[in-house]
Write an enzyme that holds these catalytic residues in place. Structure first.
Site, PDB file in Angstrom:
ATOM      1  N   ASP A  79     -49.076  42.396  64.219  1.00 40.66           N
ATOM      2  CA  ASP A  79     -49.689  43.603  63.663  1.00 40.66           C
ATOM      3  C   ASP A  79     -49.241  43.771  62.211  1.00 40.66           C
ATOM      4  OD1 ASP A  79     -51.142  46.320  64.705  1.00 40.66           O
ATOM      5  OD2 ASP A  79     -49.697  46.748  63.125  1.00 40.66           O
ATOM      6  N   GLU A  81     -49.002  45.288  58.378  1.00 38.37           N
ATOM      7  CA  GLU A  81     -49.194  46.467  57.549  1.00 38.37           C
ATOM      8  C   GLU A  81     -49.481  45.955  56.147  1.00 38.37           C
ATOM      9  OE1 GLU A  81     -49.518  49.382  58.842  1.00 38.37           O
ATOM     10  OE2 GLU A  81     -48.884  48.628  60.806  1.00 38.37           O
ATOM     11  N   ASP A 178     -56.685  42.074  61.501  1.00 40.02           N
ATOM     12  CA  ASP A 178     -55.527  41.303  61.048  1.00 40.02           C
ATOM     13  C   ASP A 178     -55.873  39.847  60.754  1.00 40.02           C
ATOM     14  OD1 ASP A 178     -52.921  43.175  61.836  1.00 40.02           O
ATOM     15  OD2 ASP A 178     -54.617  43.458  63.168  1.00 40.02           O
ATOM     16  N   HIS A 236     -48.286  52.938  62.941  1.00 42.45           N
ATOM     17  CA  HIS A 236     -48.438  52.206  61.677  1.00 42.45           C
ATOM     18  C   HIS A 236     -47.134  51.593  61.168  1.00 42.45           C
ATOM     19  CE1 HIS A 236     -52.545  53.536  61.562  1.00 42.45           C
ATOM     20  NE2 HIS A 236     -52.171  54.800  61.612  1.00 42.45           N
ATOM     21  N   ASP A 241     -45.760  48.865  66.408  1.00 45.65           N
ATOM     22  CA  ASP A 241     -47.089  48.636  66.980  1.00 45.65           C
ATOM     23  C   ASP A 241     -47.083  47.385  67.860  1.00 45.65           C
ATOM     24  OD1 ASP A 241     -48.070  50.879  65.776  1.00 45.65           O
ATOM     25  OD2 ASP A 241     -49.240  49.841  64.238  1.00 45.65           O
TER      26      ASP A 241
END
Length: 266
Positions: A79, A81, A178, A236, A241
């Site tokens: 995941d 960011e 992603d 987030h 996550d």
């Protein structure tokens, strides 16, 4: 007809097994188990364990009996960011790169890869980005570039035995962004190749909708709510996550769901 606990439906599927085609029976069992309350599943698992124990089978066999085998040896939960603002900045750059190695047999986390990445096009994080992700400037300053992080991912994959052709693994993400948009887009911008293992994945939202019959509009929050799970950490945060994704996968797997690739071949 099922009673409130769903136990009579389980009995019906068990006693009537010989009357159903095997493929239909398997799908019916999965549909029932996915929708049973966690307490009923736990109780039924205990019954299975006691029955097996009385016939001389150990606890590991009992666990396996209520946990259908997955198609993959390992799930790689990821995941990202990325840099962001309102209105959105372009190009976006990955600033957190977490991966959890999930054992496909036990659905337990075996290893973690986690690095922050220094953005180069927009090196200064916006207040919006920090508020959303919890990532402050000091967490990315001086960190490796995306190219360096990708090299370290490859080293980690090799160390974990994930590059062995006999080992089946696949990435899992919450959505297609992603690996369909973010990573290939940034690699194209920087002139970097995308490793083949990033080109197929499981979108957990699709998997959840197949298992539960409803689309999780609010992503992890809806999936946790639908499975009566407590949300882990802060939304987030890439690593948090990933932990939520892993927890949701483990819950669905224990309810009988078999995960399959959802992405289309590149």
């Amino acid at each position: 007809v099922s009673d409130a606990s769903g136990c009579s439906m389980i009995a019906l599927l068990h006693t009537g097994a010989a009357k159903f085609p095997q493929n239909l029976l398997s799908r019916a069992r999965q549909a029932v188990f996915l929708r049973l309350p966690a307490g009923v599943l736990k109780g039924f698992s205990s019954i299975v364990s006691r029955k097996l124990a009385s016939h001389g089978f150990g606890a590991s066999m009992a666990a396996m009996s209520s946990f259908p085998p997955q198609r993959y040896h390992y799930f790689l939960v990821l995941d990202f960011e990325a840099t962001c603002d309102k209105p959105q900045i372009h190009p976006q750059e990955i600033i957190e790169f977490p991966i959890l190695k999930l054992n496909g047999r036990t659905m337990e986390i075996e290893s973690t890869f986690h690095m922050y990445v220094q953005p180069v096009v927009h090196p200064q994080l916006t207040p919006f980005c920090t508020e959303l992700t919890g990532i402050i400037q000091g967490m990315v300053d001086g960190q490796p570039s995306l190219q360096q992080v990708l090299e370290r991912v490859d080293e980690w994959m090799a160390k974990e035995g994930l590059l062995d052709p006999s080992v089946k693994s696949i990435f899992v993400t919450c959505g297609d962004w992603d690996l369909k948009v973010m990573l290939p887009g940034q690699c194209q911008y920087l002139g970097l190749p995308v490793a083949d293992y990033f080109k197929q994945w499981i979108n957990l939202k699709k998997a959840y909708s197949f298992a539960m019959g409803s689309w999780p509009k609010n992503g992890l929050l809806d999936m946790n709510k639908g499975l009566n799970l407590q949300h882990i950490g802060r939304p987030h945060s890439g690593i948090d996550d990933c932990k939520n994704i892993a927890n949701i996968m483990k819950t669905l797997a224990h309810r009988g769901f078999i995960f399959k690739q959802t992405s289309k071949p590149f």
